[in-house]
Design an enzyme around this catalytic site. Sequence first.
Site, PDB file in Angstrom:
ATOM      1  CE  LYS A   1      -6.954 -28.749   5.656  1.00  0.00           C
ATOM      2  NZ  LYS A   1      -8.030 -27.743   5.730  1.00  0.00           N
TER       3      LYS A   1
ATOM      4  CE1 TYR B   1      -0.936 -50.011 -21.097  1.00  0.00           C
ATOM      5  CE2 TYR B   1      -0.830 -48.363 -19.351  1.00  0.00           C
ATOM      6  CZ  TYR B   1      -0.713 -49.683 -19.779  1.00  0.00           C
ATOM      7  OH  TYR B   1      -0.395 -50.657 -18.882  1.00  0.00           O
TER       8      TYR B   1
HETATM    9  C1  PLP Z   1      -7.336 -26.477   5.808  1.00  0.00           C
HETATM   10  C2  PLP Z   1      -7.784 -25.412   6.712  1.00  0.00           C
HETATM   11  C3  PLP Z   1      -6.860 -24.462   7.212  1.00  0.00           C
HETATM   12  C4  PLP Z   1      -5.417 -24.365   6.714  1.00  0.00           C
HETATM   13  O1  PLP Z   1      -5.354 -23.615   5.536  1.00  0.00           O
HETATM   14  P1  PLP Z   1      -3.960 -23.292   4.808  1.00  0.00           P
HETATM   15  O2  PLP Z   1      -4.360 -22.479   3.636  1.00  0.00           O
HETATM   16  O3  PLP Z   1      -3.383 -24.611   4.408  1.00  0.00           O
HETATM   17  O4  PLP Z   1      -3.112 -22.573   5.782  1.00  0.00           O
HETATM   18  C5  PLP Z   1      -7.304 -23.574   8.177  1.00  0.00           C
HETATM   19  N1  PLP Z   1      -8.584 -23.602   8.610  1.00  0.00           N
HETATM   20  C6  PLP Z   1      -9.501 -24.472   8.123  1.00  0.00           C
HETATM   21  C7  PLP Z   1     -10.895 -24.420   8.626  1.00  0.00           C
HETATM   22  C8  PLP Z   1      -9.138 -25.389   7.150  1.00  0.00           C
HETATM   23  O5  PLP Z   1     -10.053 -26.225   6.654  1.00  0.00           O
END
Ligand code: PLP
Length: 375
Positions: free
Chosen positions: A36, A271
Amino acid sequence: MVAETTLFIDLEALAYNYQVLRQKLEPKTKFLAVVKAATYGHDPGPVAQKLVALGVDYFGVAYASEGAALRAAGIDKPILLLHPMAAHFELILQHKLEPSLYSVALIRQWVEFLASKNITDYPVHLKFNSGLNRLGVSLNDLPEIIDILKAPKAKKTINLLSIFSHLGASDDLEAEEFTLGQIAQYEHFYNMLVGDSAFEKLGLNRPWQHLCNTSGVLNYPQAQYDMVRCGIGLYGYGNDPQHDKLLKPVAQLKAPILQIHHVAPGQSVGYNHGFVATNSTVVASLPLGHADGLHRIFGQQQGFVWINGQRAEIIGNVCMDMLMVDVTQIECHAGDTAIIFDQEHGAQDLAEAVGTISYELLTGLSKRIKRTIIP
Ligand SMILES: *Cc1c(COP(=O)(O)O)cnc(C)c1O
């Protein structure tokens, strides 16, 4: 030397991390790679293709658009869609994404949608809320879920492939009691549903179980069940210095020094006089800023970069496209390379310095930063 701000993506490190995580698992355990947020800010196409070559079984994305992008990159593995919503049902179908059904309302909507299209046997996953209180059905929903599942419409339209949950503090061993409670609640829910006589009579295959993210795999391998879902570990971070040592950061962010200024006492940098020199100060300007994901919180000597082996603090306020670092004590010139993070100086250290985590720093790196694959 880098000619422009570049995120280098080391696919060998990705392979290495995959093997490290894989070795923590039973051979039969399936591996879902969480890709993701543009593969945690890396580069979805090449990273996902490499993961296919490495042998991952499944992909996981948050939103339907991310699944569509994976399909466009030629990925034909199954894709679990973690956070589906009704607005994206058509897109989900079009790209054969497998939705996580996290509420009774969503189960009903999805079944109706499939029925309206005369689609049968569509793979779906049921998500149970075991304590994170983010998304997921609860134990109280069981009777309704069983009613829906045993009705002809659902029996025809959906194929319940898995029942899963998500850990809320798997990285924190002080929260072990909470995590073990989550595991127990999840098992209870699973056994209640799958063991229910009404469910048994459906003649369905036993849905697989999955619970662990990266830190789940590293800290609770006993809860690996049929599949694990790893994200951050693949990219080289383990949420704990011991685990970080086992892994190799995949991304390295580097930028060239564009210009050096010699600032006299009393003069300011950036800035709103964000930094005022008390002594003669040498300042290097780097082409990345808050629009690239180096947020303002990294300014004011909170964040730092590495130049010619030495640490240079970010001074003043981070601009949209530029930031300035103090190089008074560092021998350097325009054109030299500043390392924001790499395999030696991980993103975790920089993130921690400003009170955040590697996840946020990596996923916040904007599209404007050039990505270069190291095969
Ligand atoms: C993002 C996510 C993961 C992955 O988690 P990591 O800590 O990056 O390994 C796994 N399961 C769900 C439901 C997630 O939202």
